[in-house]
Design an enzyme around this catalytic site. Structure first.
Site, short mmCIF file in Angstrom:
data_model
loop_
_atom_site.label_atom_id
_atom_site.label_comp_id
_atom_site.label_asym_id
_atom_site.label_seq_id
_atom_site.Cartn_x
_atom_site.Cartn_y
_atom_site.Cartn_z
N ASP A 10 1.25 -2.64 -0.73
CA ASP A 10 1.89 -2.70 -2.31
C ASP A 10 2.95 -3.73 -2.06
O ASP A 10 3.33 -4.43 -1.22
CB ASP A 10 2.60 -1.30 -2.19
CG ASP A 10 3.53 -1.00 -3.43
OD1 ASP A 10 2.93 -1.73 -4.45
OD2 ASP A 10 4.32 -0.17 -3.81
N HIS A 17 -2.07 -10.75 -5.97
CA HIS A 17 -3.16 -10.03 -5.40
C HIS A 17 -4.07 -11.09 -4.50
O HIS A 17 -4.56 -10.55 -3.63
CB HIS A 17 -4.22 -9.46 -6.65
CG HIS A 17 -3.36 -8.28 -7.19
ND1 HIS A 17 -2.81 -7.18 -6.80
CD2 HIS A 17 -3.11 -8.13 -8.69
CE1 HIS A 17 -2.11 -6.60 -7.68
NE2 HIS A 17 -2.42 -7.13 -8.85
N GLU A 61 -6.36 5.86 -9.66
CA GLU A 61 -5.30 5.62 -10.82
C GLU A 61 -5.33 4.24 -11.05
O GLU A 61 -4.67 3.96 -12.39
CB GLU A 61 -3.89 6.35 -10.25
CG GLU A 61 -3.73 7.55 -10.19
CD GLU A 61 -4.55 8.34 -9.16
OE1 GLU A 61 -4.86 9.22 -9.06
OE2 GLU A 61 -4.53 7.50 -7.84
N LEU A 71 -12.07 -2.49 16.17
CA LEU A 71 -11.33 -1.69 15.35
C LEU A 71 -12.25 -1.54 14.27
O LEU A 71 -13.11 -2.17 13.79
CB LEU A 71 -10.20 -2.72 14.75
CG LEU A 71 -9.47 -2.29 13.45
CD1 LEU A 71 -8.36 -1.43 13.69
CD2 LEU A 71 -8.99 -3.33 12.70
N ARG A 127 4.19 1.51 4.59
CA ARG A 127 4.38 1.29 3.41
C ARG A 127 5.55 -0.13 3.14
O ARG A 127 6.45 0.04 3.38
CB ARG A 127 4.64 2.20 2.64
CG ARG A 127 5.06 1.93 1.17
CD ARG A 127 4.45 2.95 0.08
NE ARG A 127 4.33 2.29 -1.26
CZ ARG A 127 3.96 2.89 -2.19
NH1 ARG A 127 3.60 4.24 -2.28
NH2 ARG A 127 3.88 2.53 -3.55
#
Length: 258
Positions: free
Chosen positions: A34, A51, A81, A145, A202
């Site tokens: 975010d 972005h 969303e 990973l 976050r």
């Protein structure tokens, strides 16, 4: 590289930095990427630049997590969303996902990273679905990973789809109602192999999970930072892991008595 990482941490002990314990690593780390838009706005740039910068950071973090010995990294790339955003931004995000995969999958493959996708992939364009399948096929036998990219993903949507699949299997006799346990439900989720998250990170200063991995986060440790995702670094990831290692995970039980 992992050995050199821990040697570096040991040298920093005199500066008060707690070394990372390789025997107490979070197996599954989830990140809500975010703050791209805020990062761009503070620099007077269009959101699209934020972005793009965020996409560049992801590759560095994947490699760092792999070197640290983290088994699975699940990142929130595009939510159910996010379709509500302006058409131009949605189009850009889809293009960035395409560019990221075409430009980085082979590099990830060389680092022994396995790539998986979670979410309703059938809702994406045919071209992107083909690129996704190619990425999964190329890396499916890698043993490092596991990178789980959440694309067109929503936690509630995932649970609804799982319930529908369970009901269908009960109706056909594939599973008995009495066999519906927590483990059984986990096997119907997109994540399957890596359902339980150990550490959620976050960035960007928000304190919410935004419909991300609702089932899987039941006993996860949460760690927040004000840094926006384009400013996120391997060093910040290390800080989050150190914080995780300082916590006592009780899973609903009592604190261990000394």
């Amino acid at each position: 590289m992992l050995k050199s990482l821990f040697q570096k941490q040991s040298k920093q002990n005199n500066d008060g930095i707690v070394p990372i314990d390789p025997n107490n690593m979070p197996a599954h780390v989830a990140i809500i990427m975010d703050g791209n838009g805020r990062w761009a706005k503070r620099r007077g740039l269009p959101r699209t630049m934020g972005h793009r910068a965020g996409a560049d950071v992801l590759k560095k973090i994947v490699i760092a997590a792999n070197d640290m010995g983290i088994k699975a990294l699940t990142v929130y790339g595009f939510s159910t969303e996010n379709w509500k955003r302006p058409e131009q931004e949605v189009s850009l995000l889809m293009s960035l996902i395409r560019e990221y995969l075409l430009g980085n999958v082979r590099d990830m493959h060389e680092h022994n990273v396995r790539i998986r996708f979670i979410g309703f992939i059938g809702g994406l364009s045919d071209e992107l679905q083909r690129i996704i399948k190619d990425a999964e096929d190329l890396t499916m036998n890698n043993t490092g990973l596991t990178l789980q990219l959440a694309i067109n993903y929503g936690g509630r949507d995932e649970i609804v789809r799982a319930i529908k699949d369970i009901v269908a299997d009960v109706q056909t006799g594939t599973i008995e109602p009495g066999a519906i346990t927590e483990d059984a439900i986990s096997n119907y989720l997109f994540t399957k192999e890596f359902s339980n998250v150990d550490l959620l990170i976050r960035p960007s200063g928000d304190y919410r999970i935004s419909n991300f991995l609702l089932w899987q986060l039941a006993y996860a440790e949460f760690w927040f930072t004000d840094a926006n995702w384009p400013d996120f670094t391997p060093q910040i990831l290390e800080d989050a892991v150190r914080a995780f290692q300082q916590r006592e995970r009780r899973f609903g039980g009592l604190k261990t008595e000394e």
